[in-house]
Design a protein around this motif. Sequence first.
Motif, PDB file in Angstrom:
ATOM      1  N   ALA A 150       0.827  -1.201   0.000  1.00  0.00           N
ATOM      2  CA  ALA A 150       0.000   0.000   0.000  1.00  0.00           C
ATOM      3  C   ALA A 150       0.867   1.259   0.000  1.00  0.00           C
ATOM      4  O   ALA A 150       0.549   2.262  -0.660  1.00  0.00           O
ATOM      5  N   ALA A 151       1.987   1.212   0.733  1.00  0.00           N
ATOM      6  CA  ALA A 151       2.903   2.357   0.775  1.00  0.00           C
ATOM      7  C   ALA A 151       3.538   2.605  -0.587  1.00  0.00           C
ATOM      8  O   ALA A 151       3.683   3.754  -1.024  1.00  0.00           O
ATOM      9  N   ILE A 152       3.906   1.508  -1.259  1.00  0.00           N
ATOM     10  CA  ILE A 152       4.491   1.637  -2.600  1.00  0.00           C
ATOM     11  C   ILE A 152       3.469   2.217  -3.574  1.00  0.00           C
ATOM     12  O   ILE A 152       3.785   3.077  -4.402  1.00  0.00           O
ATOM     13  N   LYS A 153       2.224   1.766  -3.461  1.00  0.00           N
ATOM     14  CA  LYS A 153       1.166   2.287  -4.334  1.00  0.00           C
ATOM     15  C   LYS A 153       0.955   3.782  -4.111  1.00  0.00           C
ATOM     16  O   LYS A 153       0.853   4.559  -5.070  1.00  0.00           O
ATOM     17  N   ALA A 154       0.897   4.193  -2.837  1.00  0.00           N
ATOM     18  CA  ALA A 154       0.699   5.615  -2.525  1.00  0.00           C
ATOM     19  C   ALA A 154       1.866   6.447  -3.020  1.00  0.00           C
ATOM     20  O   ALA A 154       1.687   7.559  -3.559  1.00  0.00           O
ATOM     21  N   CYS A 155       3.068   5.927  -2.859  1.00  0.00           N
ATOM     22  CA  CYS A 155       4.267   6.638  -3.303  1.00  0.00           C
ATOM     23  C   CYS A 155       4.286   6.751  -4.827  1.00  0.00           C
ATOM     24  O   CYS A 155       4.629   7.804  -5.386  1.00  0.00           O
ATOM     25  N   THR A 156       3.890   5.671  -5.504  1.00  0.00           N
ATOM     26  CA  THR A 156       3.855   5.665  -6.974  1.00  0.00           C
ATOM     27  C   THR A 156       2.867   6.693  -7.504  1.00  0.00           C
ATOM     28  O   THR A 156       3.176   7.465  -8.421  1.00  0.00           O
ATOM     29  N   GLU A 157       1.662   6.710  -6.926  1.00  0.00           N
ATOM     30  CA  GLU A 157       0.647   7.660  -7.373  1.00  0.00           C
ATOM     31  C   GLU A 157       1.108   9.103  -7.163  1.00  0.00           C
ATOM     32  O   GLU A 157       0.885   9.974  -8.019  1.00  0.00           O
ATOM     33  N   ALA A 158       1.765   9.350  -6.043  1.00  0.00           N
ATOM     34  CA  ALA A 158       2.211  10.712  -5.738  1.00  0.00           C
ATOM     35  C   ALA A 158       3.285  11.177  -6.705  1.00  0.00           C
ATOM     36  O   ALA A 158       3.240  12.311  -7.210  1.00  0.00           O
ATOM     37  N   ILE A 159       4.268  10.318  -6.988  1.00  0.00           N
ATOM     38  CA  ILE A 159       5.376  10.755  -7.847  1.00  0.00           C
ATOM     39  C   ILE A 159       4.954  10.799  -9.311  1.00  0.00           C
ATOM     40  O   ILE A 159       5.407  11.663 -10.075  1.00  0.00           O
ATOM     41  N   GLU A 160       4.052   9.895  -9.726  1.00  0.00           N
ATOM     42  CA  GLU A 160       3.598   9.905 -11.115  1.00  0.00           C
ATOM     43  C   GLU A 160       2.716  11.118 -11.399  1.00  0.00           C
ATOM     44  O   GLU A 160       2.650  11.591 -12.533  1.00  0.00           O
ATOM     45  N   SER A 161       2.042  11.626 -10.369  1.00  0.00           N
ATOM     46  CA  SER A 161       1.221  12.829 -10.563  1.00  0.00           C
ATOM     47  C   SER A 161       2.097  14.044 -10.858  1.00  0.00           C
ATOM     48  O   SER A 161       1.612  15.059 -11.373  1.00  0.00           O
ATOM     49  N   LYS A 162       3.381  13.941 -10.542  1.00  0.00           N
ATOM     50  CA  LYS A 162       4.345  15.014 -10.821  1.00  0.00           C
ATOM     51  C   LYS A 162       5.263  14.629 -11.978  1.00  0.00           C
ATOM     52  O   LYS A 162       6.374  15.150 -12.114  1.00  0.00           O
ATOM     53  N   LYS A 163       4.789  13.678 -12.797  1.00  0.00           N
ATOM     54  CA  LYS A 163       5.517  13.201 -13.976  1.00  0.00           C
ATOM     55  C   LYS A 163       6.835  12.519 -13.616  1.00  0.00           C
ATOM     56  O   LYS A 163       7.779  12.509 -14.413  1.00  0.00           O
ATOM     57  N   GLY A 164       6.895  11.973 -12.415  1.00  0.00           N
ATOM     58  CA  GLY A 164       8.040  11.167 -12.019  1.00  0.00           C
ATOM     59  C   GLY A 164       7.770   9.698 -12.277  1.00  0.00           C
ATOM     60  O   GLY A 164       6.753   9.313 -12.854  1.00  0.00           O
ATOM     61  N   LYS A 165       8.661   8.842 -11.828  1.00  0.00           N
ATOM     62  CA  LYS A 165       8.532   7.410 -12.086  1.00  0.00           C
ATOM     63  C   LYS A 165       9.042   6.620 -10.891  1.00  0.00           C
ATOM     64  O   LYS A 165      10.041   6.981 -10.263  1.00  0.00           O
ATOM     65  N   LEU A 166       8.357   5.525 -10.576  1.00  0.00           N
ATOM     66  CA  LEU A 166       8.790   4.612  -9.507  1.00  0.00           C
ATOM     67  C   LEU A 166       8.762   3.185 -10.023  1.00  0.00           C
ATOM     68  O   LEU A 166       7.767   2.750 -10.615  1.00  0.00           O
ATOM     69  N   GLY A 167       9.851   2.471  -9.808  1.00  0.00           N
ATOM     70  CA  GLY A 167       9.927   1.062 -10.190  1.00  0.00           C
ATOM     71  C   GLY A 167      10.318   0.210  -8.990  1.00  0.00           C
ATOM     72  O   GLY A 167      11.160   0.608  -8.187  1.00  0.00           O
ATOM     73  N   VAL A 168       9.685  -0.945  -8.855  1.00  0.00           N
ATOM     74  CA  VAL A 168       9.965  -1.844  -7.735  1.00  0.00           C
ATOM     75  C   VAL A 168      11.124  -2.761  -8.106  1.00  0.00           C
ATOM     76  O   VAL A 168      11.032  -3.555  -9.052  1.00  0.00           O
ATOM     77  N   LYS A 169      12.225  -2.659  -7.367  1.00  0.00           N
ATOM     78  CA  LYS A 169      13.393  -3.527  -7.594  1.00  0.00           C
ATOM     79  C   LYS A 169      13.264  -4.836  -6.833  1.00  0.00           C
ATOM     80  O   LYS A 169      13.607  -5.894  -7.336  1.00  0.00           O
ATOM     81  N   GLU A 170      12.806  -4.757  -5.582  1.00  0.00           N
ATOM     82  CA  GLU A 170      12.579  -5.942  -4.755  1.00  0.00           C
ATOM     83  C   GLU A 170      11.231  -5.774  -4.071  1.00  0.00           C
ATOM     84  O   GLU A 170      11.022  -4.814  -3.334  1.00  0.00           O
ATOM     85  N   ALA A 171      10.303  -6.693  -4.319  1.00  0.00           N
ATOM     86  CA  ALA A 171       8.973  -6.614  -3.718  1.00  0.00           C
ATOM     87  C   ALA A 171       9.067  -6.815  -2.207  1.00  0.00           C
ATOM     88  O   ALA A 171      10.050  -7.368  -1.697  1.00  0.00           O
ATOM     89  N   PRO A 172       8.069  -6.376  -1.457  1.00  0.00           N
ATOM     90  CA  PRO A 172       8.093  -6.553   0.005  1.00  0.00           C
ATOM     91  C   PRO A 172       8.269  -8.011   0.400  1.00  0.00           C
ATOM     92  O   PRO A 172       7.593  -8.891  -0.132  1.00  0.00           O
ATOM     93  N   ARG A 173       9.188  -8.251   1.332  1.00  0.00           N
ATOM     94  CA  ARG A 173       9.437  -9.606   1.820  1.00  0.00           C
ATOM     95  C   ARG A 173      10.044  -9.531   3.199  1.00  0.00           C
ATOM     96  O   ARG A 173      10.651  -8.517   3.573  1.00  0.00           O
ATOM     97  N   ALA A 174       9.876 -10.606   3.966  1.00  0.00           N
ATOM     98  CA  ALA A 174      10.494 -10.673   5.289  1.00  0.00           C
ATOM     99  C   ALA A 174      11.981 -10.929   5.108  1.00  0.00           C
ATOM    100  O   ALA A 174      12.382 -11.736   4.267  1.00  0.00           O
ATOM    101  N   VAL A 175      12.803 -10.248   5.883  1.00  0.00           N
ATOM    102  CA  VAL A 175      14.253 -10.406   5.766  1.00  0.00           C
ATOM    103  C   VAL A 175      14.820 -10.902   7.091  1.00  0.00           C
ATOM    104  O   VAL A 175      14.418 -10.458   8.165  1.00  0.00           O
ATOM    105  N   SER A 176      15.746 -11.859   6.989  1.00  0.00           N
ATOM    106  CA  SER A 176      16.411 -12.383   8.179  1.00  0.00           C
ATOM    107  C   SER A 176      17.516 -11.435   8.602  1.00  0.00           C
ATOM    108  O   SER A 176      17.861 -10.487   7.890  1.00  0.00           O
ATOM    109  N   GLU A 177      18.094 -11.706   9.756  1.00  0.00           N
ATOM    110  CA  GLU A 177      19.200 -10.877  10.248  1.00  0.00           C
ATOM    111  C   GLU A 177      20.370 -10.907   9.277  1.00  0.00           C
ATOM    112  O   GLU A 177      21.013  -9.893   9.012  1.00  0.00           O
ATOM    113  N   HIS A 178      20.649 -12.092   8.734  1.00  0.00           N
ATOM    114  CA  HIS A 178      21.767 -12.226   7.791  1.00  0.00           C
ATOM    115  C   HIS A 178      21.494 -11.434   6.516  1.00  0.00           C
ATOM    116  O   HIS A 178      22.367 -10.712   6.019  1.00  0.00           O
ATOM    117  N   GLU A 179      20.269 -11.556   5.974  1.00  0.00           N
ATOM    118  CA  GLU A 179      19.916 -10.840   4.753  1.00  0.00           C
ATOM    119  C   GLU A 179      19.947  -9.338   4.980  1.00  0.00           C
ATOM    120  O   GLU A 179      20.410  -8.577   4.125  1.00  0.00           O
TER     121      GLU A 179
END
Length: 342
Positions: A269-298
């Motif tokens: 939802a945060a990515i969607k809100a951020c995308t809508e906000a920046i695209e409304s100003k003719k910017g661009k957002l691309g997802v490099k890594e989708a949301p995921r749980a990360v371990s301490e090592h990662e």
Amino acid sequence: MATSTPNLECRMYEARYPEVDQAVMIQVKDIADMGAYVSLLEYNNIEGMILFSELSRRRIRSVSSLIRVGRQEPVMVLRVDKEKGYIDLSKRRVSEEDIQACEERYNKSKLVHSIMRHVAETMQMDLEDLYIHVGWPLYRKYGHAFEAFKLIVTDPDSILDSLTREVKEIGPDGQELTKTIPALSEDVKDALVKNIRRRMTPQPLKISADVEMKCFQFDGVLHIKEAMRKAEAAGNADCPVKIKLVAPPLYVLTTQTLNKEQGISVLNAAIKACTEAIESKKGKLGVKEAPRAVSEHEDKRHLEQFTKLALDNEEVDGDDEDEEDTGMGEIDVENANVGITE
């Protein structure tokens, strides 16, 4: 079961030695001519060895960059000689999946061990005796004593009252009898339950996502700042969202939560809100890594990669002081007066 000088040293698991092809957590003790001597933390610090040839699949330029005294990390078991007590280990053969599984198991086992040791010390018992009658039976029944401890928090009687032990007694006729009694006395049971309830608090998961965000419009940095605010506003009290600049145009969104699915949903939802906000100003957002749980090592490895990116970016920025402002400088969303670091 109680002694005046209790032995508080014991392995975490019933098996005295690990199995071949099992990932185990070690701590490096010494660097020798042929390899590194290590302690197997889950097996009462018995000694193992990692030959230099088992440190990396690549040519070794610096041993110190691969292994250091005091470091704790998962490695793979290659050979176990139970008669001589030799254990050969490998760092280069352990996969990322093995590392993650080993870290998760070790963190659970370490918490169980800490609780068990504290109870044994407080109640003046041998730690191994407590493991024999409580810890290892719970490992066998629940796969890991940690899972049983989670149940004990709310329903201790159904878990602990099922544990029994056999004792020898002399009957009225002088014959030896075997009698089955509860594995724990009431005072030891009470101490164990209190310690479990105090220590077994839910641990929040860290959820992370990587995005690239660009805006080449005039005042682009302000538009990015506003988009970041929109992302953070998508969080809530249970899943607060943070978004930080790594190195233009890379940003990382994070949240911590007790519910993995909820955390991933909130970041989406945060990515969607951020995308809508920046695209409304003719910017661009691309997802490099989708949301995921990360371990301490990662998370640690992630931070190291991001630090390198940031350093590389600083070197590039320093090559041309007259470079055109693209609106993607270093942004501190928490400080509205800071937009671009020169």
